[in-house]
Motif scaffolding. Structure first.
Motif, short mmCIF file in Angstrom:
data_model
loop_
_atom_site.label_atom_id
_atom_site.label_comp_id
_atom_site.label_asym_id
_atom_site.label_seq_id
_atom_site.Cartn_x
_atom_site.Cartn_y
_atom_site.Cartn_z
N LEU A 16 0.82 -1.21 0.00
CA LEU A 16 0.00 0.00 0.00
C LEU A 16 0.86 1.26 0.00
N LEU A 17 1.98 1.23 0.72
CA LEU A 17 2.87 2.40 0.72
C LEU A 17 3.49 2.61 -0.66
N LYS A 22 3.09 5.83 -5.85
CA LYS A 22 2.75 5.87 -7.27
C LYS A 22 1.52 6.76 -7.54
N ASP A 23 0.47 6.62 -6.72
CA ASP A 23 -0.81 7.28 -6.99
C ASP A 23 -1.07 8.55 -6.19
N GLY A 24 -0.28 8.78 -5.16
CA GLY A 24 -0.47 10.00 -4.37
C GLY A 24 -1.13 9.78 -3.03
N GLU A 25 -2.15 8.91 -2.98
CA GLU A 25 -2.80 8.63 -1.70
C GLU A 25 -3.70 7.41 -1.83
N ILE A 26 -4.02 6.83 -0.67
CA ILE A 26 -5.01 5.77 -0.59
C ILE A 26 -5.92 6.08 0.58
N VAL A 38 -4.11 8.17 3.53
CA VAL A 38 -2.67 8.00 3.71
C VAL A 38 -1.99 8.64 2.51
N LYS A 39 -1.10 9.61 2.79
CA LYS A 39 -0.37 10.32 1.74
C LYS A 39 1.11 10.34 2.10
N GLN A 40 1.92 10.50 1.08
CA GLN A 40 3.35 10.67 1.31
C GLN A 40 3.63 12.14 1.58
#
Length: 77
Positions: A16-17, A22-26, A38-40
């Motif tokens: 998931l991380l 890759k996608d920005g958030e989940i 959850v975002k980086q």
């Protein structure tokens, strides 16, 4: 954007991380209906953190260049 259950997120955290990267958030949804994002975090960089330039000058040559520039543009004239 994908939504995962808490159990799915817990079992596949590393995957998931990677997806966040890759996608920005989940989103993770708990059984009681609460949803979390959850975002980086973006790292803050100093504007002064720049790569060096290879000039092939020696330290002495650089000192001479700076000294000459200071003499040429002496502000105490």
């Amino acid at each position: 954007m994908k939504v995962y259950t808490y159990s799915q997120a817990r079992q596949n955290l590393a995957q998931l991380l990677d997806e966040v990267k890759k996608d920005g958030e989940i989103r993770i949804k708990r059984r009681d209906g609460r949803t979390y994002v959850v975002k980086q975090l973006e790292e803050e960089k100093s504007p002064l953190d720049v790569e060096g330039v290879n000039t092939n000058f020696t330290r002495g040559e650089l000192n001479d260049i700076v000294r000459e520039g200071r003499q040429r543009y002496d502000l105490n004239k």
